[in-house]
Each structure stands twice: as C-alpha cells, then as structure tokens.
Design an enzyme around this catalytic site. Structure first.
Site, PDB file in Angstrom:
ATOM      1  N   LYS A  92      42.717  53.021  73.619  1.00 36.16           N
ATOM      2  CA  LYS A  92      43.117  51.700  73.854  1.00 36.16           C
ATOM      3  C   LYS A  92      44.693  51.558  73.990  1.00 36.16           C
ATOM      4  O   LYS A  92      45.357  52.326  73.216  1.00 36.16           O
ATOM      5  CB  LYS A  92      42.488  50.754  72.950  1.00 36.16           C
ATOM      6  CG  LYS A  92      40.978  50.580  72.913  1.00 36.16           C
ATOM      7  CD  LYS A  92      40.670  49.424  72.012  1.00 36.16           C
ATOM      8  CE  LYS A  92      39.028  49.348  72.101  1.00 36.16           C
ATOM      9  NZ  LYS A  92      38.604  48.691  73.625  1.00 36.16           N
ATOM     10  N   ARG A 148      27.318  51.082  73.454  1.00 40.50           N
ATOM     11  CA  ARG A 148      26.089  51.336  73.735  1.00 40.50           C
ATOM     12  C   ARG A 148      25.593  53.054  73.474  1.00 40.50           C
ATOM     13  O   ARG A 148      24.396  53.139  73.647  1.00 40.50           O
ATOM     14  CB  ARG A 148      26.283  51.444  75.571  1.00 40.50           C
ATOM     15  CG  ARG A 148      27.260  52.125  76.140  1.00 40.50           C
ATOM     16  CD  ARG A 148      27.791  51.812  77.391  1.00 40.50           C
ATOM     17  NE  ARG A 148      28.679  50.765  77.536  1.00 40.50           N
ATOM     18  CZ  ARG A 148      29.221  50.165  78.670  1.00 40.50           C
ATOM     19  NH1 ARG A 148      28.675  50.486  79.736  1.00 40.50           N
ATOM     20  NH2 ARG A 148      30.295  49.376  78.410  1.00 40.50           N
TER      21      ARG A 148
END
Ligand code: BES
Ligand code: MN
Ligand code: ZN
Length: 498
Positions: free
Chosen positions: A279, A353
C-alpha cells in the site's frame, strides 16, 4: 456510568426529585415539555424561555440554578426542535448536547427527563438505547497507551432516566442497551489499539478472556492445525509475517443443543500493509483497523454474554498480519483453499477474501441457520456508501433476501444502518482466471461487489450475508477512532431471532 430508570408520577413527582440536575426538553415555539412544565412551579422556566436565552433548536442548552419550588439543584433546558413531531435526529442531538453539559457539571448524578415516547416512528426502548449509547460514547477514553493519562473526567457518573412508564420490557431495554454499549466499548478498544500490541495472539487472548467471563466455549487453532485443515488460502496471507496466525472459534450455547446456530465470521487482519502489493505510505497507520470485523464479533459476543442471549451463536475469527517479506505470497501465486477451489493471488492486497473464504468453509461444520461475515473488505465500499452505511450483500434468492431484510431492519432499529449492494453471476464472471478456479480480484469496477461475489463461491451450503464495514468501522482525521459499528446492528439482529 451507572444507569437506572424510574417513572415520576403524581405520587413521586419530579419536582421533589433530589438530584444535581434534571435535563428537560423545550421546543422551538417556546413550548415546554411535560417535564419542563412540572418543574415550572414559579414560572422560572417559562421566563427563561421568554428571555430568548435558549432557542429551542435541537441541541441548544441553557443551565438554570436555583429554580424556585423544586428540589433539584439545577435544571438543564435542552432544545428538542419542533414540538409537533420529535424527530429521531433532534432527539439524538438533544441527548448529545445534554451529555456534553453533564460531562462538565459539578455534580455526580443527574436525571434525563425527555419525552422518550414522543419520538416519531420510535418507541421508549429506542430512546433508552439512544441515551445509553451516547453516554458510553461520551465516557469512552482513548488514553490506554498514553503514559500521561488524560485528566480524570468530572461530571455525571450516575444517570437516571425518567420514563413515562416502567415495566418489565423497559428494564429489559435498559439492560440490553447497556450490554450492547459494553460490547461496542470492547470493539472500539481493540480497534484503536496499535497493531504491535493488538496482534493475532492478542485477539486470541481476548477471546479466551471473554470465554472465561461469560462461559463461552473457545478454541484457538494454531498454524499446524490450520495446515492439517488445508486452509492454504488463509495461511498464504500470513506467510510474510513473524506473528503466528490464530483461528479463533467462540461458542455461546444459549439455545437448545439441537438448534442450528447463527455464525458470525470476522476478518481479523491486525495490520494490512498490502503485502508485496504494498500500500501507499500516507494513512497506512489506519490499516491497524483492518481487524474491526473480528473486533465486532468479539464485541457482539460481549453483548450477548452480558444479556445471556437464549440462542446458539458461533463466532469465527481468522486473524493474521498481511506483511511483505522473503516468504510472503507473490502476485500470481496460486493457492488451494480449504474448499478445494484454487485461487490466483493477483493482488496480495486483496487479502481479506483469502482469509474469509477458508473461515466460511470452516463454518459449514456447524450446520448454521445463517452465516454473516463482517469485514473491512474494500476501499471501494467507502466510495460507494461513504461513512454512513455498511455495505450489505446476500444472494438474490428467498433465503438471501430474507436474511438481508433482517439485517437491514436490525440496522435501522439500532441506528447502525446498512445498504444493500449487488452480487451475482456477472460480478462472479469478473473473477475468471486463466490459471486457477478464481482470481482474487475482478476486472476494473465494482470492487466491493466482486469481493463479495468472491466470498459467495464459498457459502453455497447455507444462508449467508456479508457486511463490508470499510467505511463505518472507524473515523479518520481529527476524530480518528473506532466507532464500535456494527455491534449494535448484529446484536439487534440476534435479539430479533432469539
Ligand atoms: N483492508 C483493505 C480495504 C480497506 C482499504 C478498507 C482502505 C478501508 C480503507 C483491503 O484489504 C484492501 O486492501 N482492499 C483492496 C482491494 C483491491 C486490491 C481489489 C482495496 O480496497 O483497494
Ligand atoms: Mn488489503
Ligand atoms: Zn485488508
């Protein structure tokens, strides 16, 4: 804060209540509420209103001392807006303004005597919940990791709610509101803790402590056991981290042994760097909040433990860190999930996920009545819904629509709202991979929907819903801090089912 509830009537009038302060409502058209009139023995309150010192607009306040003919030391006049219809929003701002004043009061105890049964579309139980939640919020401290603690707060510590009536349900509403508020406090504390303290191990220990306090069953699965279960998708996220992953299972068996449980599944990424798909730097500290789904499961368990909820609930938390390292999963790596589906990890930052899919497969063994997962899953959910609503996803069939409606209703009831977004075949098609059964990201657009569609693949054997709380779990900026959402939604959902 210590709460109690009491009905003031002709035998026990509010004008002879011995207290440091009574807060009463006044309206915009200079009208007094019933409680305000009851205290207006010699016209002091109407005179104050006439003077124009308080507008009556929702949230305006005026503190009076020495009001003649009553026992209370002070009267706090609080604007409630229009007298014709007390709106939810006006009631809530009046409550907030009251608690702000109470926090600076030179008195230990006070009474709130608001028109709790006059709020449009709401009942007394809602008003009680509104006051209790706001009082907890006002008392909440964020100095746990400061060496110099914030100064001890003065102000009201004992709050009495003046009710229009007090029956068994009223007392129950107060107890439930306190249980939910305590649950939210835990969720906020965990969320705000720095990630070097709030590790997967810390979450596991918190679950153990809850189990001890409330007599839940608890099981913590370690790496070896996760390998034996073939949770290779979950483990692929943990691969770059020095912190051991923890898979936490909490059970509250408040119902009949044979009753199918509701299962709550929380994303517990205690820090999300993005992994090798690193990130950007600015604001990355906020990825300590990437365990807020897990924290909301723990907070909801605290609430149902406090309430002694008569129902079976299982909590599952997949906890690990998402870090880059020489051992970290790389973009393009293919992993096999516990369900047997292979996944091409195209972006290591779409890790939520990957941990949830194995937890959702694990949930199958409980033959659940319903499964709800809670996750700070996608930044795109903030783009879609802002910070007001959590994103809600469920299959568009009878079971899915019914569960979705229950969650939407519970959110409205609790003032902790969600908004439904779509999944389905077209979104699932976006996840096609040339090399594996599924890619972990979709083709561009609708990232919250493709993330939910990914999860849906692992939930086909039970009724399932997914809450994306990326926009609702914490606040950024000056007021940075966890919100405790969606504990109130989840608690109301469970209460409605119990
Ligand atoms: N934890 C983040 C989602 C997130 C980001 C929540 C910012 C709140 C604020 C999640 O793991 C993530 O990184 N998602 C990616 C998905 C993308 C790679 C498809 C995202 O949202 O950018
Ligand atoms: Mn991520
Ligand atoms: Zn994440």
């Amino acid at each position: 804060m210590d709460f109690s509830i009491k009905a003031y009537d002709t035998k026990n009038p509010i004008l002879s209540a011995k207290t440091g302060c009574v807060a009463v409502a006044v309206y915009e058209n200079k009208k007094l509420s019933a409680a305000a009139s009851a205290l207006d023995q010699h016209g002091d309150i109407s005179a104050a209103l006439k003077s124009g010192d308080i507008s009556g607009k929702a949230g305006s306040t005026l503190l009076l001392r020495g009001v003649a003919g009553i026992t209370a030391a002070r009267v706090l006049l609080v604007g409630m807006g229009s007298a014709d219809a007390v709106s939810e929003k006006n009631f809530a701002s009046a409550v907030h303004a009251t608690l702000k004043c109470f926090g600076q009061l030179g008195s230990n105890d006070a009474i709130i005597a608001f028109p709790m049964t006059d709020v449009k579309g709401r009942d007394q139980a809602w008003a009680i919940g509104c006051i209790v939640t706001a009082a907890h919020e006002a008392q909440f401290r964020t100095d746990g990791q400061k060496s110099r603690k914030d100064p001890e707060r003065s102000g009201v510590k004992k709050l009495t709610l003046a009710a229009d009536f007090v029956d068994a349900r009223t007392r129950q509403s107060l107890a439930q509101a306190q249980a939910i508020a305590r649950g939210m406090d835990l969720t906020k504390e965990l969320g705000n803790l720095s990630a070097n303290v709030c590790t997967p191990t810390y979450l596991a220990n918190t679950a153990r402590k809850l189990a001890k306090d409330y007599k839940f069953d608890v099981e913590i699965l370690e790496r070896k056991q996760l390998e034996a279960l073939k949770m290779c998708s979950f483990l692929s996220v943990s691969a770059g981290s020095e912190e051991p992953p923890k898979f936490i299972v909490l059970k509250h068996m408040g119902g009949k042994k044979s009753d199918a449980p509701v299962v709550l599944v929380g994303k517990g990424i205690t820090f999300d760097t993005g992994g090798i798909s690193l990130k950007a730097g600015p604001g990355m500290d906020e990825m300590k909040y990437d365990m807020c789904g897990a924290a909301s499961v723990l907070g909801t368990f605290r609430a149902i433990g406090e309430m002694g909820l008569a129902m079976n609930v299982v909590g599952i938390i997949a906890a690990c860190e998402n870090m880059p390292s020489g051992r970290a999963t790389k973009p393009g790596d293919i992993v096999t999930s516990m369900a047997g589906l292979t996944i091409e990890v195209l972006n290591t930052d779409a890790e939520g996920r990957l941990v949830l899919c194995d937890a959702l497969t694990y949930a199958e063994r409980f033959n659940p009545a319903a499964v709800v997962d809670i996750a700070t899953l996608t930044g795109a959910c903030i783009v879609a819904l802002g910070h007001h609503n959590s994103g809600l996803f469920a299959r568009d069939d009878d079971a899915g629509n019914h569960l979705a409606q229950e969650l939407l209703d519970a959110g409205k009831q609790a003032g902790d709202t969600a908004w439904r977004l779509p999944i389905g075949e077209l979104y699932n098609d976006q996840l096609k991979s040339n090399f594996a059964d599924l890619g972990n990201i979709g083709s561009p657009g609708g990232a919250s929907c493709t993330a939910a569609a990914f999860l849906e693949n692992f939930t086909r054997s039970y009724a399932w819903a997914h809450l994306d709380i990326a926009g609702t779990a914490w606040k950024s900026g000056g007021a940075k801090g966890a919100t405790g959402r969606p504990v109130a939604l989840l608690s109301n959902f469970l209460l409605n089912r119990a």
